[in-house]
Design an enzyme around this catalytic site. Structure first.
Site, PDB file in Angstrom:
ATOM      1  N   GLU A  23      27.254  58.999 -35.565  1.00  0.00           N
ATOM      2  CA  GLU A  23      28.586  59.196 -35.010  1.00  0.00           C
ATOM      3  C   GLU A  23      29.252  60.435 -35.606  1.00  0.00           C
ATOM      4  O   GLU A  23      29.884  61.214 -34.895  1.00  0.00           O
ATOM      5  CB  GLU A  23      29.458  57.967 -35.277  1.00  0.00           C
ATOM      6  CG  GLU A  23      30.783  58.036 -34.538  1.00  0.00           C
ATOM      7  CD  GLU A  23      31.846  57.150 -35.153  1.00  0.00           C
ATOM      8  OE1 GLU A  23      32.719  56.696 -34.411  1.00  0.00           O
ATOM      9  OE2 GLU A  23      31.815  56.936 -36.369  1.00  0.00           O
ATOM     10  N   GLU A  24      29.108  60.611 -36.921  1.00  0.00           N
ATOM     11  CA  GLU A  24      29.729  61.774 -37.557  1.00  0.00           C
ATOM     12  C   GLU A  24      29.012  63.065 -37.195  1.00  0.00           C
ATOM     13  O   GLU A  24      29.450  64.144 -37.575  1.00  0.00           O
ATOM     14  CB  GLU A  24      29.746  61.589 -39.081  1.00  0.00           C
ATOM     15  CG  GLU A  24      30.481  60.350 -39.549  1.00  0.00           C
ATOM     16  CD  GLU A  24      31.942  60.345 -39.125  1.00  0.00           C
ATOM     17  OE1 GLU A  24      32.494  61.438 -38.889  1.00  0.00           O
ATOM     18  OE2 GLU A  24      32.526  59.255 -39.023  1.00  0.00           O
ATOM     19  N   GLU A  50      35.962  50.512 -33.971  1.00  0.00           N
ATOM     20  CA  GLU A  50      36.002  51.674 -34.856  1.00  0.00           C
ATOM     21  C   GLU A  50      36.676  51.304 -36.172  1.00  0.00           C
ATOM     22  O   GLU A  50      37.112  50.172 -36.363  1.00  0.00           O
ATOM     23  CB  GLU A  50      36.780  52.820 -34.175  1.00  0.00           C
ATOM     24  CG  GLU A  50      36.077  53.438 -32.994  1.00  0.00           C
ATOM     25  CD  GLU A  50      34.943  54.357 -33.423  1.00  0.00           C
ATOM     26  OE1 GLU A  50      34.864  54.703 -34.615  1.00  0.00           O
ATOM     27  OE2 GLU A  50      34.152  54.747 -32.553  1.00  0.00           O
ATOM     28  N   HIS A 126      35.757  57.430 -45.928  1.00  0.00           N
ATOM     29  CA  HIS A 126      34.866  58.560 -46.228  1.00  0.00           C
ATOM     30  C   HIS A 126      34.914  58.944 -47.706  1.00  0.00           C
ATOM     31  O   HIS A 126      34.872  60.122 -48.057  1.00  0.00           O
ATOM     32  CB  HIS A 126      35.209  59.766 -45.364  1.00  0.00           C
ATOM     33  CG  HIS A 126      34.753  59.605 -43.942  1.00  0.00           C
ATOM     34  ND1 HIS A 126      34.790  60.631 -43.032  1.00  0.00           N
ATOM     35  CD2 HIS A 126      34.257  58.548 -43.273  1.00  0.00           C
ATOM     36  CE1 HIS A 126      34.327  60.205 -41.865  1.00  0.00           C
ATOM     37  NE2 HIS A 126      34.009  58.930 -41.998  1.00  0.00           N
TER      38      HIS A 126
END
Length: 698
Positions: A23-24, A50, A126
């Site tokens: 996804e990133e 999400e 993150h």
């Protein structure tokens, strides 16, 4: 999955659980599924889950773009709703630097669905603290209850068997997490018209009351409402300016993001100055004589003016098609109804009419700040400092939620004492922050640092030039890289000057999504990386006036490879180019061009000491001028946005003799992609890219 499998009755429709990776890396897996998988054409709707935090209440922040019945199922079935069309418009405005698989399903699958995301505790997002242990079990239970109920509701709906409903999106919001109110466009328009009619009736009734009690004309009252509304606008602007002035002072004092580790500081730093200065400006703009300024009639005038301002904002939002108009509708409708009821004194009625609005505004404000404040530390260093953005947001939210206090403030006997006390509290807080009492980061809310040790080669035609190695540090917040100087003094010599004017993709090793979302960065000369380097050699040759063959040879360890193709804007949309990248993988015994399994379906053992090689291809537009036949297009002066995030060349190309070829070319459009890999530590990829219109820069 377990709960649905244990259902005693058969499901009315099938359900697919899609677990996406990469996804990133520009949402490659979702794009690969929705454009290539054999099940994709049978999908009718979707639920995308999400996270931009670790737990909390999952917010429904995107719905649609069609099939409003999905939102109606959510409103009827979900036991713990948390949804707002205001959140959807904020997210889709681009203010939040993020993207989700929702866009891929919507744009490339032409599907409608909902987007749910955890947004609490975004400080660990993150970072090394973003672990399963930091997710409360209550959040898992709540999300499980909601998603299971929504899934069951959608699976049992007969709308899945009907054509797509293109009647438009709903206006929706939850009231304090208890119930969802939603309405389609005709009902929303009718509510706006009815609210404006009641507002005009409210002002007319008060003008009639003033005529009887104060011996004035109705027109005098209407003009007074207009002057008071203008004064409230000026007061609001003054309040926002005061908050921004405090933020500017903190930036000058090098105390940026002081509120990041202590979000409660937003109240004394920015909310108090906004309220205090707005009230002071409003008192200064009050007329000094006349019956209209005496006693509670002044408060009644300000109440009418405030309702008129909210009504004007409601009309503006409705004219612009904004579904967040539900908030000014509440602030116009409920106080108006309360004032029209002829029961008791005006102040209790004002309180009753504003209570729901205040609670709903505070509810939305707290939710917005919980999501927005952590984002400020990863949104990049921009022209508008994060403190200024936070100050403007907090001031707007405070003035909106505290608007009901204006009639009381101007009617009080000694309001200046309260104003001076609020300003004194804000000043003491600023002094404490200046003295270092509030460092911006903490162990639980750390600063994010993204650092790349980069080796680069530039290929221009037949010339290959090795560029000096650099440390590349994207500025994730306003304190980068100044906050690192005490740990890495060498960053004092870091250069903030980019290379967007002379190098392809600004010479950045990670243009998408990093540089496209984080505009500023620093670079520092670096030694050669200690690990063995992978080397990529690119050559291009003109086959004819409209065709270039591009060969790419990679030597050394390589676990991921991106092929980036920059096409000049002059040659039109890259959509036709993207259609060519339909990858097929073949075994060493297969014949190229005769079909084979999709590359995403490949499974096989790794060769000893060899890592799988992932290949991704991207096509972007550039502003480069047209180059002559047989020449590569020059680097773009301004790299453009991604058109198609990742088309077929996405996923592992496993070690071993393999052949990847594009789909058969259609007549008049020669488009071929070929990729070869061999065994061992050396990967060889030969690429041939053919376009109808000309030039390629790699």
């Amino acid at each position: 999955m377990r709960a649905l499998a244990a259902t005693p009755h058969p499901l009315r429709h099938d359900v697919i659980f899609l677990l996406n990776g990469a996804e990133e890396n520009i949402l490659q897996a979702s794009h690969g599924f929705i454009t290539q998988h054999k099940w994709a054409k049978s999908v009718r709707a979707f639920i995308n889950i999400e996270a931009c935090g670790a737990g909390g209440r999952e917010v429904l922040f995107q719905a649609g773009p069609d099939d409003p019945w999905i939102m109606e199922v959510y409103a009827a079935a979900v036991p713990h709703p948390f949804a707002s069309s205001l959140a959807q418009e904020l997210f889709q405005s681009g203010l939040i630097p993020a993207d989700t698989d929702f866009r891929i399903f919507r744009d490339f699958g032409k599907l409608s669905g909902v987007d749910l995301a955890w947004s609490s505790n975004g400080y660990v997002y993150h970072t090394g603290l973003d672990t399963a242990d930091n997710i409360p079990k209550s959040a898992l239970q709540r999300t499980g209850d909601n998603v299971l109920a929504l899934t069951r509701g959608m699976l049992s709906s007969e709308n899945l068997e009907k054509e797509v409903d293109k009647s438009g999106q709903l206006v929706y919001f939850d009231v304090l997490g208890a119930v969802v109110i939603s309405g389609r466009a005709p009902l929303a328009a009718l509510a706006v018209l009815a609210t404006i009619a009641l507002l005009l009736l409210k002002i007319h009734v008060n003008a009639t009351r003033a005529k009887k009690a104060l011996y004035t004309r109705r027109g005098w009252w209407w003009r007074g409402v207009g002057r008071a509304a203008a004064a409230q606008c000026a007061a609001a602007c003054g309040g926002v300016a005061a908050s921004c002035a405090v933020a500017a002072a903190l930036c000058v004092l090098r105390r940026r993001l002081a509120f990041y580790s202590r979000a409660w500081l937003l109240a004394p730093l920015y909310a108090l100055p906004a309220l205090a200065v707005s009230w002071w400006v409003l008192l200064r703009l009050q007329p000094r004589e006349g019956a209209l300024v005496r006693g509670w009639w002044r408060g009644r005038l300000q109440h009418d003016a405030g309702a008129a301002l909210w009504g004007a904002l409601l009309l503006l939002c409705a004219a612009c098609g904004l579904r967040s108009a539900f908030l000014p509708l509440l602030w116009t409708l409920l106080p108006t109804l309360a004032d029209l009821v002829p029961l008791g004194a005006p102040v209790p009625r004002w309180w009753c009419g504003s209570a729901v609005c205040v609670l709903q505004s505070c509810y939305l404000s707290v939710g917005s700040l919980r999501m927005f404040v952590p984002v400020l530390a990863r949104a990049g260093a921009r022209a508008l400092p994060a403190d200024m953005a936070a100050a403007a947001l907090v001031a707007a939210l405070s003035l909106g939620a505290g608007g009901w206090l204006l009639p009381l403030a101007v009617s009080a006997r000694r309001p200046h004492r309260l104003i001076r006390g609020m300003l004194a509290g804000a000043a003491l807080c600023v002094l404490a922050v200046w003295g270092g009492a509030a460092p911006p980061y903490s162990a639980a809310r750390p600063q994010r640092v993204m650092l790349f040790h980069t080796r680069r080669w530039e290929h221009v035609g037949a010339r290959v030039q090795e560029l000096p190695p650099v440390y590349w540090l994207p500025d994730l917040d306003d304190n980068s890289p100044s906050s690192l100087l005490q740990y890495v003094p060498e960053f004092r010599g870091a250069s903030p000057v980019g290379e967007c004017g002379g190098r392809l993709y600004c010479g950045a090793p990670y243009y998408l999504p990093v540089l496209s979302l984080i505009p500023a960065s620093h670079r520092l000369p670096a030694p050669a990386p200690p690990r063995p380097a992978a080397r990529a050699d690119v050559t291009a040759a003109a086959l004819d006036a409209t065709t270039h063959a591009v060969s790419l040879n990679v030597t050394g360890p390589c676990s991921r490879l991106r092929l980036r193709i920059q096409q000049p804007r002059h040659y039109g949309s890259s959509r036709s180019i993207n259609d060519a990248f339909r990858s097929r993988a073949h075994s060493d015994n297969s014949v190229p061009g005769r079909g084979g399994p999709d590359i995403l379906d490949q499974r096989g053992p790794r060769a000893a000491g060899v890592h799988p090689l992932g290949l991704a291809a991207h096509v972007l537009h550039s502003a480069a001028p047209r180059a002559g036949a047989g020449a590569l297009a020059p680097p773009a002066a301004h790299p453009a946005q991604l058109q198609d995030p990742s088309f077929a060349l996405a996923g592992p190309v496993h070690s071993g003799p393999q052949y990847v070829r594009g789909s058969e070319a259609t007549p008049g459009s020669r488009k071929i992609v070929e990729v070869l890999t061999t065994l061992g530590g050396r990967h060889r990829l030969g690429g041939r890219l053919t376009f109808v219109h000309g030039v390629v820069a790699v």
